[in-house]
Design a protein around this motif. Structure first.
Motif, short mmCIF file in Angstrom:
data_model
loop_
_atom_site.label_atom_id
_atom_site.label_comp_id
_atom_site.label_asym_id
_atom_site.label_seq_id
_atom_site.Cartn_x
_atom_site.Cartn_y
_atom_site.Cartn_z
N ARG A 120 42.19 80.39 33.53
CA ARG A 120 42.57 81.22 34.77
C ARG A 120 43.98 81.40 34.81
O ARG A 120 44.65 80.51 34.58
N GLU B 128 46.44 76.60 34.14
CA GLU B 128 47.93 75.95 33.62
C GLU B 128 48.40 75.68 35.08
O GLU B 128 48.32 76.54 35.99
N ASN B 129 49.06 74.54 35.16
CA ASN B 129 49.99 74.53 36.50
C ASN B 129 50.77 72.88 36.18
O ASN B 129 50.54 72.35 35.11
N ASN C 21 58.04 74.31 42.11
CA ASN C 21 56.59 74.24 41.51
C ASN C 21 56.66 73.04 40.39
O ASN C 21 56.09 71.87 40.37
N SER D 211 54.81 82.15 44.63
CA SER D 211 55.42 81.92 43.41
C SER D 211 56.29 83.39 43.13
O SER D 211 55.56 84.58 43.59
N PRO E 120 47.18 82.76 37.52
CA PRO E 120 47.53 83.59 38.84
C PRO E 120 47.32 85.07 38.86
O PRO E 120 47.75 85.36 37.70
N ASP F 267 46.41 83.71 48.34
CA ASP F 267 47.80 84.16 48.29
C ASP F 267 47.75 85.69 48.18
O ASP F 267 48.83 86.33 48.85
N ASN G 227 49.83 77.60 49.81
CA ASN G 227 48.46 77.60 49.09
C ASN G 227 48.36 76.16 48.55
O ASN G 227 47.36 75.77 47.81
N LEU G 228 49.21 75.19 48.99
CA LEU G 228 48.95 73.73 48.45
C LEU G 228 48.40 72.75 49.46
O LEU G 228 48.31 72.89 50.53
N ILE H 254 50.37 69.51 40.78
CA ILE H 254 49.29 70.24 41.31
C ILE H 254 48.02 69.93 40.68
O ILE H 254 47.01 69.42 41.59
N TRP I 177 51.93 86.68 33.92
CA TRP I 177 50.63 85.73 33.28
C TRP I 177 49.78 86.50 32.49
O TRP I 177 49.57 85.70 31.47
N PHE J 131 58.49 78.38 44.38
CA PHE J 131 57.89 79.05 45.49
C PHE J 131 59.18 79.39 46.45
O PHE J 131 60.01 78.61 46.84
N PHE K 68 44.93 80.82 43.55
CA PHE K 68 44.83 79.17 43.76
C PHE K 68 43.74 78.86 44.26
O PHE K 68 42.87 77.66 44.01
N ILE L 15 53.52 85.99 41.42
CA ILE L 15 52.62 86.54 42.39
C ILE L 15 53.53 87.69 43.32
O ILE L 15 52.95 88.70 43.54
N ASP M 182 58.16 77.49 37.33
CA ASP M 182 57.64 78.27 38.67
C ASP M 182 58.25 77.50 39.84
O ASP M 182 58.17 76.42 39.92
N ARG N 199 54.94 74.32 33.82
CA ARG N 199 53.60 74.26 33.83
C ARG N 199 53.11 73.74 32.46
O ARG N 199 53.54 74.04 31.34
O1 X2X Z 1 48.49 79.65 41.79
C1 X2X Z 1 48.91 78.60 41.23
O2 X2X Z 1 48.55 78.12 40.01
C2 X2X Z 1 50.03 78.07 41.66
C3 X2X Z 1 49.63 76.95 42.81
O3 X2X Z 1 50.61 77.27 40.70
C4 X2X Z 1 50.98 79.06 42.35
O4 X2X Z 1 51.08 79.26 43.73
C5 X2X Z 1 51.53 80.09 41.23
#
Ligand code: X2X
Length: 333
Positions: free
Chosen positions: A172, A211-212, A148, A92, A174, A74, A35-36, A216, A179, A239, A195, A95, A237, A151
């Motif tokens: 927001r 939050e990240n 990751n 993550s 995930p 995701d 997802n990045l 990111i 969360w 991956f 994301f 998730i 967090d 956060r």
């Molecule tokens: O969805 C998010 O915020 C991220 C990119 O950090 C994750 O994949 C959990």
């Protein structure tokens, strides 16, 4: 123009593979989703691993990377991974908990004091426990989790300076019960958004914040749609690189070994890159227009404690998993 020039014009990520395919088709061509953005260390090191795997398998396994949720968000990609429509995916642990509930245990708020504690736990008993849970659900996790980061909370309207400021905050999160529960415990109004839809949700004001890790905020250009950042370090967090089981087992033993070796080696390099980026990118984000606060983290943790967050999740994860976590972090949570 020459044939080679034409090939050079095709997508950069699949370039080496494209040329090789013309000469000799790979025995296996697998998709690897994430997802990045392509600029995040995860994609840079994933590309490195895919190149090395292609090379060392003599072209037998070609892994094509699909960054930026190109194959779906995701939630959708996790379904594709389970069906085999996508062979590899980094996700993550939190998730992933929508399928493997106890995989989320590494995401408990304020569990890890620093990165040393994270890698000791995730390369040790806690990581082994999580991988065991993942395997029970029919997915194949690689041994080394990718980073990751810790956060931080960003907002568009008001800066977050204390836990009080999180009350009623439209944030927001995930798609993950842990969360949702954490920000409910802070008294916020969390909304689950994948994301892939976060930048748009922030720019249209559906939510006020997210939050990240800073890496990111930088690579996904969240600074364009967020003004403030509170350095809360509220959770770590990562991956997990996951493979579809049938696709994994279809690979000959030697290809599996080569693939695991390179994904694990590139994980170590990716961790170092990401730690460094998270540590240094604050200056750039300041130039990009963000303002930072450094609130007292203990106050946030105390709010979670008072709200019964730790007791609730100890009950959900169970004594065995909780015991492994507490042993790993060397403290009672
Ligand atoms: O969805 C998010 O915020 C991220 C990119 O950090 C994750 O994949 C959990």
């Amino acid at each position: 123009i020459s044939r080679r020039t034409m090939l050079l014009g095709t997508g950069a990520l699949a370039l080496g593979a494209t040329i090789r395919t013309k000469a000799h088709a790979a025995d296996f061509t697998y998709k690897f989703a994430n997802n990045l953005q392509t600029t995040h260390p995860l994609n840079i090191r994933l590309k490195e691993a895919a190149d090395r795997i292609l090379e060392e398998t003599g072209g037998r396994l070609q892994i094509n990377i699909f960054p930026s949720s190109q194959l779906g968000n995701d939630t959708e990609t996790l379904s594709q991974l389970r069906s085999g429509a996508t062979e590899f995916f980094t996700l993550s642990p939190l998730i992933l908990s929508t399928l493997v509930p106890n995989a989320a245990i590494s995401g408990i708020g304020f569990a890890f004091p620093d990165y040393d504690a994270v890698w000791k736990a995730m390369d040790g008993e806690l990581g082994a426990y999580a991988r065991g849970e993942i395997e029970k659900k029919g997915l194949v996790p690689m041994e080394k989790i990718w980073d990751n980061g810790f956060r931080q909370i960003t907002s568009s309207e008001k800066p977050i300076a204390s836990p009080e400021d999180l009350k009623g905050f439209k944030i927001r999160v995930p798609p993950s019960p842990l969360w949702q529960s954490m920000f409910t415990a802070f008294g916020s109004a969390p909304t689950t958004i994948n994301f892939a839809e976060v930048y748009t949700a922030l720019s249209t004001g559906i939510v006020d914040g997210q939050e990240n890790p800073l890496a990111i905020a930088s690579t996904a250009k969240l600074y364009e749609v967020q003004k403030h950042c509170a350095m809360t370090n509220h959770m770590w967090d990562g991956f997990w690189p996951l493979a579809n089981k049938r696709a994994w087992e279809a690979l000959p033993e030697d290809i599996r070994a080569i693939t695991a070796k390179h994904l694990n080696e590139s994980a170590i390099a990716q961790r170092a890159d990401t730690v460094k980026l998270n540590d240094t990118v604050r200056e750039q984000l300041t130039k990009d227009g963000m303002t930072f606060t450094d609130p007292d983290k203990a106050a946030f943790r105390e709010v979670l404690k008072q709200a019964g967050f730790y007791n609730e999740w100890k009950g959900k994860f169970g004594d065995e998993a909780w015991g492994i976590l507490e042993k790993a972090v060397g403290t009672s949570l």
